[in-house]
Structure formats: structure tokens, C-alpha cells
Write a protein that holds these residues in place. Structure first.
Motif, mmCIF file in Angstrom:
data_model
loop_
_atom_site.group_PDB
_atom_site.id
_atom_site.type_symbol
_atom_site.label_atom_id
_atom_site.label_comp_id
_atom_site.label_asym_id
_atom_site.label_seq_id
_atom_site.Cartn_x
_atom_site.Cartn_y
_atom_site.Cartn_z
ATOM 1 N N UNK A 1 63.444 -14.228 90.905
ATOM 2 C CA UNK A 1 63.625 -15.329 89.941
ATOM 3 C C UNK A 1 62.241 -15.798 89.333
ATOM 4 N N UNK A 2 61.429 -15.881 90.271
ATOM 5 C CA UNK A 2 60.176 -16.324 89.873
ATOM 6 C C UNK A 2 59.386 -15.539 88.860
ATOM 7 N N UNK A 3 59.601 -14.285 89.038
ATOM 8 C CA UNK A 3 59.000 -13.270 87.942
ATOM 9 C C UNK A 3 59.781 -13.606 86.686
ATOM 10 N N UNK A 4 60.984 -13.695 86.625
ATOM 11 C CA UNK A 4 61.784 -13.732 85.692
ATOM 12 C C UNK A 4 61.395 -15.141 84.677
ATOM 13 N N UNK A 5 61.404 -16.284 85.399
ATOM 14 C CA UNK A 5 61.222 -17.236 84.864
ATOM 15 C C UNK A 5 60.144 -17.525 84.471
ATOM 16 N N UNK A 6 59.049 -17.072 85.282
ATOM 17 C CA UNK A 6 57.609 -17.468 84.894
ATOM 18 C C UNK A 6 57.077 -16.727 83.577
ATOM 19 N N UNK A 7 57.529 -15.506 83.472
ATOM 20 C CA UNK A 7 57.427 -14.862 82.223
ATOM 21 C C UNK A 7 57.963 -15.166 80.837
ATOM 22 N N UNK A 8 59.161 -15.886 81.130
ATOM 23 C CA UNK A 8 59.842 -16.300 79.970
ATOM 24 C C UNK A 8 58.992 -17.856 79.471
ATOM 25 N N UNK A 9 58.453 -18.455 80.388
ATOM 26 C CA UNK A 9 57.592 -19.530 80.202
ATOM 27 C C UNK A 9 55.939 -19.223 79.637
ATOM 28 N N UNK A 10 55.480 -17.949 80.011
ATOM 29 C CA UNK A 10 54.183 -17.724 79.779
ATOM 30 C C UNK A 10 54.155 -16.622 78.732
ATOM 31 N N UNK A 11 54.294 -15.244 79.226
ATOM 32 C CA UNK A 11 53.996 -14.150 78.368
ATOM 33 C C UNK A 11 55.390 -13.656 77.447
ATOM 34 N N UNK A 12 56.228 -14.088 78.038
ATOM 35 C CA UNK A 12 57.563 -13.669 77.439
ATOM 36 C C UNK A 12 57.620 -11.965 77.331
ATOM 37 N N UNK A 13 56.993 -11.483 78.501
ATOM 38 C CA UNK A 13 57.377 -10.057 78.391
ATOM 39 C C UNK A 13 58.828 -9.499 78.903
ATOM 40 N N UNK A 14 59.378 -10.385 79.612
ATOM 41 C CA UNK A 14 60.754 -9.756 80.201
ATOM 42 C C UNK A 14 61.860 -10.561 79.418
ATOM 43 N N UNK A 15 62.724 -10.013 79.327
ATOM 44 C CA UNK A 15 64.060 -10.570 78.544
ATOM 45 C C UNK A 15 64.830 -10.968 79.524
ATOM 46 N N UNK A 16 64.693 -12.341 80.089
ATOM 47 C CA UNK A 16 65.729 -12.844 81.073
ATOM 48 C C UNK A 16 67.212 -12.955 80.608
ATOM 49 N N UNK A 17 68.012 -12.559 81.164
ATOM 50 C CA UNK A 17 69.579 -12.819 80.544
ATOM 51 C C UNK A 17 70.308 -13.457 81.587
ATOM 52 N N UNK A 18 71.194 -14.155 81.065
ATOM 53 C CA UNK A 18 72.096 -14.909 82.197
ATOM 54 C C UNK A 18 73.442 -14.506 81.939
#
Length: 205
Positions: A157-174
Motif C-alpha cells: 500500500x505504501x509503495x502504491x500510494x507514495x508513487x501516486x503522490x510523488x513520481x506517479x510511476x505506478x498506476x494504482x487502481x481501485x
């Protein structure tokens, strides 16, 4: 008019008392409640293997910590597998705190909605829970140890959400967004891929 109001109040009291007798308002023993924080789904032959990661609070006079346990169950459907976990452990599974649904790569060649359908249609799990696919079995990922957190799903969860807020390298999907894409005109969806890295290569996940 006053007589009618009195009758209505009496009827409501009888209804509430009836609900109490049916045990709807009884307290659930917190010691037998399994707070599921993540679900892993794998396909074992023709059966679904569902692994539930359960957070177990551990308290002491000095500190309070949390450890985890991963319990698995098999069934013809995801719902049947989750129910089997409840029957075998004697715990009441609570999905309200589930923040991650992880699919093993054995489901990549199948209609993934067969596994995801339960979470889409159930109101027991929040629509904002993240979904992802992993290399290998989802159960192995949930059991894995990560330096980011004592509970592996929290680390993801930390990896997914941290990347969304900073680099945006991961496309977190609900779950909600994945369902919208699947049932849209494009009939497609995407989710991030989780890969475990062994300690010999790099500490962590």
C-alpha cells in the motif's frame, strides 16, 4: 390522533425488541473477529485458493505493535473459499479494513472477473481497495517479509500510494476503477504488477 401515535410507538418498540431477540444487536467477541487487511487469490486447478492476511494487535505496557497471520481456504468460488476460512478458524471475517486485493499470475490467462466479481458486488469491502497482480502466487507475497512494514500488504500500500503522490510511476487502481474499465466500451482494464526481490539482490519488496 394521540391514540394512533401511542399505537405506532408500541409497534416500533415491539419491532426493536424482536430484532434484539434475533441477536442482530448482540456483541461480537473481538477475540474471534478476524480483521482482514488484504486478500490474495490464486487458482489451484479448478478451485480458488483465497489467502487472507489478518492483522493481530499486540499490546504491552510499554508499546503496542501489530503482527500478521495468513490463513488460506479453497472453494469453487471466492465466496466459498472465504466462508471456508471462517468455518475452519472459527473467526468472523471482517473485510471492512481490507485495502488490497492481490491476484496471482495464474489468473492472468483466465477471465479475472470470475475472481474479482465477489469484491465488486459485495458491500462488505470498500470500493477504494487497491487491486494488483503479482508474479507467482499471491499467498507467497502476503507471507513475504518487507523492511517497509511488518505487514507485507501495508508495505505494498505504501509503495502504491507514495508513487501516486510523488513520481506517479505506478498506476494504482481501485476495485471501482477496474470495474468501470472492464464494463466500459473498451472492455479492458489494467493493474500494477508486484514482483518480489530476494534479500540477495536487494533488501525488501
Amino acid at each position: 390522533m394521540k391514540r394512533i401515535n401511542t399505537i405506532i410507538v408500541k409497534i416500533l418498540c415491539l419491532i426493536i425488541f424482536g430484532l434484539f431477540l434475533t441477536n442482530d444487536f448482540s456483541l461480537i467477541d473481538i477475540g474471534k473477529t478476524a480483521l482482514i487487511v488484504a486478500i490474495g487469490i490464486d487458482k489451484d486447478n479448478q478451485e480458488f485458493e483465497v489467502s487472507a492476511q489478518i492483522a493481530i494487535p499486540q499490546g504491552s505496557d510499554a508499546t503496542t505493535s501489530t503482527k500478521e497471520a495468513v490463513i488460506s481456504g479453497k472453494g469453487d468460488t471466492v465466496a466459498a473459499a472465504i466462508n471456508k476460512i471462517s468455518v475452519e478458524t472459527g473467526w468472523y471475517p471482517k473485510l471492512s479494513f481490507c485495502t488490497l486485493v492481490l491476484f496471482g499470475d495464474g489468473l492472468s490467462d483466465t477471465n479475472i472477473l470470475e475472481a474479482a466479481d465477489y469484491f465488486i458486488r459485495s458491500d462488505k469491502i470498500q470500493d477504494a481497495a487497491l487491486v494488483g497482480m503479482c508474479e507467482g502466487k499471491a499467498k507467497d507475497v502476503l507471507i513475504a517479509v518487507s523492511p517497509l512494514d511488518s505487514i507485507s500488504s501495508f508495505a505494498i500500500d505504501k509503495i502504491f500510494l507514495k508513487n501516486v503522490d510523488s513520481t506517479g510511476e505506478i498506476a494504482s487502481i481501485s476495485i471501482k476503477d477496474f470495474t468501470i474499465g472492464y464494463y466500459s466500451h473498451s472492455e479492458s482494464g489494467l493493474m500494477p504488477l508486484v514482483k518480489m526481490i530476494t534479500a540477495d539482490q536487494k533488501d525488501g519488496m
